[in-house]
Design an enzyme around this catalytic site. Sequence first.
Site, short mmCIF file in Angstrom:
data_model
loop_
_atom_site.label_atom_id
_atom_site.label_comp_id
_atom_site.label_asym_id
_atom_site.label_seq_id
_atom_site.Cartn_x
_atom_site.Cartn_y
_atom_site.Cartn_z
N HIS A 146 -0.63 11.55 3.24
CA HIS A 146 -0.46 10.95 4.56
C HIS A 146 0.78 11.58 5.21
CE1 HIS A 146 -3.15 7.67 3.49
NE2 HIS A 146 -2.35 7.18 2.59
N SER A 172 0.82 -1.22 0.00
CA SER A 172 0.00 0.00 0.00
C SER A 172 0.85 1.28 0.00
CB SER A 172 -0.88 0.00 1.25
OG SER A 172 -0.08 0.32 2.37
N CYS A 173 0.19 2.40 -0.17
CA CYS A 173 0.89 3.69 -0.20
C CYS A 173 1.63 3.95 1.11
CB CYS A 173 -0.10 4.82 -0.50
SG CYS A 173 -1.63 4.71 0.44
N ASN A 174 0.99 3.66 2.25
CA ASN A 174 1.65 3.87 3.54
C ASN A 174 2.85 2.94 3.70
OD1 ASN A 174 0.30 5.89 5.30
ND2 ASN A 174 -1.51 4.69 4.79
N GLN A 227 -0.37 9.72 -1.43
CA GLN A 227 -0.98 8.39 -1.51
C GLN A 227 -1.41 8.00 -2.92
OE1 GLN A 227 -2.52 11.05 -0.16
NE2 GLN A 227 -4.48 11.22 -1.20
#
Length: 338
Positions: free
Chosen positions: A221, A140-142, A302
Amino acid sequence: MKSVGINGYGTIGKRVADAVSAQGDMKIAGVTKRSPDFEARMAVEKGYDLYISAPERESSFEEAGIKVTGTAEELFEKLDIVVDCTPEGIGAKNKEGIYKKMGLKATFQGGEKHDQIGLSFNSFSNYKDVIGKDYARVVSCNTTGLCRTLNPIKDLCGIKKVRAVMVRRGADPSQVKKGPINAIVPNPPTVPSHHGPDVQTVMYDLNITTMALLVPTTLMHQHNLMVELESSVSVDDIKEKLNETPRVLLLKAKEGLGSTAEFMEYAKELGRSRNDLFEIGVWEESLNIVDGELYYMQAIHQESDVVPENVDAIRAMLEMEYDPSKSIEKTNKAMGIL
Ligand code: NAD
């Protein structure tokens, strides 16, 4: 020249399509859409062949005057690999129901569960483990944001333990039905959050614990990291290492880049398509070492940070490049990444 298709031309899909088109060794054979919306119209105007993933809706595309080349299955037959960018949970169903049956390689996005895809990917963490594989999920982006800065720090001085608090955007800018609008939401309210185990799907032996909050912003984020180091280094050593790491930027708050909003403004000044920032921004002033523990803050766009990772995953899975640093360099050069 390898043929790549995009299944799900939304936030991530349209960006991956443009990133693949920019490369010299792969091309977009087509993209799929379910609805005849402005994104479908613009995909055709850009020159992408459009295929329908809901064939029963063909007449609605005709009525809207949007040219359709065929069905998603017809596209899949022409491909070396498909990049599945459908909403979370659909990719895993497509893997079992479509791609496996057709013998088609596929990359998936972070909304899919690691266990259902069987292998996860991050260019800097485990590129070589994905070479020649049929299915892999770009984390994922995080998680991509965490891996981008933790990998070089681990290489420099080793990591005993990571604790991270993630302040997550409530929605993407175009998502008018999501929130929160006026609240800070522990998300999940349980500790640890799923992000730590997600990092461990690509940085297998990292000791990491994470917590996460949702806040009323759509831009980026923001992460706050505390990293216990194995060997003694200075803040300048860390700065130098991050400075030379591709896809990481050191930001100076004192130069007017003190917030995610100003960082997004920087992307506009760079003239980036869709204001994308593929790089993770680390606030230089936040870097500090206290009692052998490194502290820093970073910002993650993100909508775009996972896009270059998708390109590298294609190269690894199709055995187009065995050296991760060469793939990263090619991808970055073609996309103008700093
Ligand atoms: P999105 O809703 O913007 O786009 C999804 C696209 O897939 C839409 O065009 C939709 O019409 C289409 N679609 C829906 N059902 C389909 C089906 N059955 N077959 C084919 N197409 C279908 O979603 P997104 O934000 O691009 O997210 C896609 C994936 O990327 C998810 O796994 C998500 O978790 C992950 N991801 C999203 C972000 C982000 O910030 N948006 C960041 C990293 C990873």
